[in-house]
Scaffold this active site. Structure first.
Site, short mmCIF file in Angstrom:
data_model
loop_
_atom_site.label_atom_id
_atom_site.label_comp_id
_atom_site.label_asym_id
_atom_site.label_seq_id
_atom_site.Cartn_x
_atom_site.Cartn_y
_atom_site.Cartn_z
N ASP A 208 0.82 -1.22 0.00
CA ASP A 208 0.00 0.00 0.00
C ASP A 208 0.85 1.26 0.00
O ASP A 208 0.32 2.37 0.02
CB ASP A 208 -0.93 0.00 1.22
CG ASP A 208 -1.96 1.11 1.19
OD1 ASP A 208 -2.51 1.38 0.11
OD2 ASP A 208 -2.24 1.70 2.25
N SER A 232 -6.77 5.50 -0.24
CA SER A 232 -7.09 4.18 -0.78
C SER A 232 -8.56 3.87 -0.57
O SER A 232 -9.10 4.11 0.52
CB SER A 232 -6.24 3.10 -0.10
OG SER A 232 -4.86 3.36 -0.27
N GLN A 282 -5.30 -1.74 -6.87
CA GLN A 282 -5.85 -0.79 -5.90
C GLN A 282 -6.55 0.35 -6.63
O GLN A 282 -6.07 0.81 -7.66
CB GLN A 282 -4.76 -0.22 -5.01
CG GLN A 282 -5.26 0.70 -3.90
CD GLN A 282 -4.13 1.17 -2.99
OE1 GLN A 282 -3.37 2.04 -3.36
NE2 GLN A 282 -4.02 0.57 -1.81
#
Length: 291
Positions: A208, A232, A282
């Protein structure tokens, strides 16, 4: 303020991943006290995977996870994780791990675990003409080039050694050319124990850290004043082959689409030897901000 890095920072990350077990299906995790306004998404995802993994036979290894970031996490209070056992079959176990604070869900994840099996084996070619990690500038090199960023780096533990092959996404506007590819060398900056679940959780944490940068890179955009602010929205990760998160891997990322104030990024992770160990996808919220 002293920069926490190397094994000391990795040990702190391991403490964050060592959740307190409340009962058979409930766990509690903490956040580092760095002054951040919200919990880092990779942290809560990694902790959610720890919680799920602790309810599964250790002979079954995680092969995929899918998570949604619902609300910003509060770093000043503990996070409670509740794990629901969806299924335990002969080969697969599926878990749902939900993270809550202040009585509300901030993140939830579905994760699937599999008994090791043999089968077909192939992978896409490894990226070529990529410099070795030792030949790529460190994050501190970039931070020293932009001293106004140094305080931010000293405030956050650097448990992951991140080395951008190109230009990082947090440089000032105008200092980054558009590039459809983003490549970053990564590794945990210290030794991890020989526990496959811990390596999977550490890789989840690291995955991430730069993926949405690929969306900005496509446009030559940057994070912060004069650029873009983001968060995110969801995160998916597939584990393909055994690996160690404390050994170098290349995060090869690109963005197939951006629209509606959202950007999608794909990432592939390769060891130095060229093994494709994991893939990530993502989507993030991306909004322009003023200078």
């Amino acid at each position: 303020m002293t920069l926490l890095q190397g094994q000391a920072a990795v040990d702190q990350l391991l403490e964050l991943l060592d959740l307190k077990q409340v009962d058979a299906a409930t766990f509690q995790g903490e956040s580092p006290q760095t002054g951040a306004q919200r919990v880092f998404g990779g942290q809560v995802a990694g902790q959610a995977l720890v919680a799920a993994g602790r309810t599964v036979d250790p002979g079954r290894h995680v092969h995929s996870l899918h998570g949604y970031f619902v609300r910003p996490g509060d770093p000043t209070v503990p996070i409670t994780f509740h794990v629901e056992a969806i299924r335990d079959g002969r080969s697969f176990s599926v878990r749902r791990s939900t993270a809550k604070q202040h009585g509300k869900t901030i993140f939830f994840m579905s994760a699937s675990f599999q008994v090791p099996e043999e089968g077909l084996d192939h992978q896409e070619p490894t990226p070529i003409d990529v410099p070795e990690p030792e030949d790529v500038p460190t994050i501190l090199h970039w931070a020293e080039k932009y001293p106004e960023r140094m305080a931010m780096f000293k405030a956050s533990p650097r448990s992951v050694d991140v080395r951008y092959v190109g230009v990082p996404g947090w440089v000032p506007p105008g200092d980054r050319d558009a590039d459809p590819l983003q490549r970053v060398w990564m590794r945990l900056d210290g030794r991890l124990p020989d526990d496959q679940l811990i390596h999977a959780c550490a890789l989840t944490y690291a995955s991430d850290m730069s993926l949405l940068d690929a969306v900005l890179s496509t446009h030559g955009e940057v994070w912060g004043p004069g650029g873009v602010i983001g968060a995110s929205l969801d995160h998916a990760l597939w584990f393909h082959r055994p690996f160690r998160a404390d050994e170098w891997f290349l995060y090869d990322s690109s963005s197939p689409s951006a629209s509606g104030a959202r950007g999608l990024a794909n990432g592939r992770m390769f060891t130095r030897e060229g093994r494709h160990i994991a893939s990530a996808v993502q989507e993030g919220l991306l909004r322009r901000i003023g200078g």
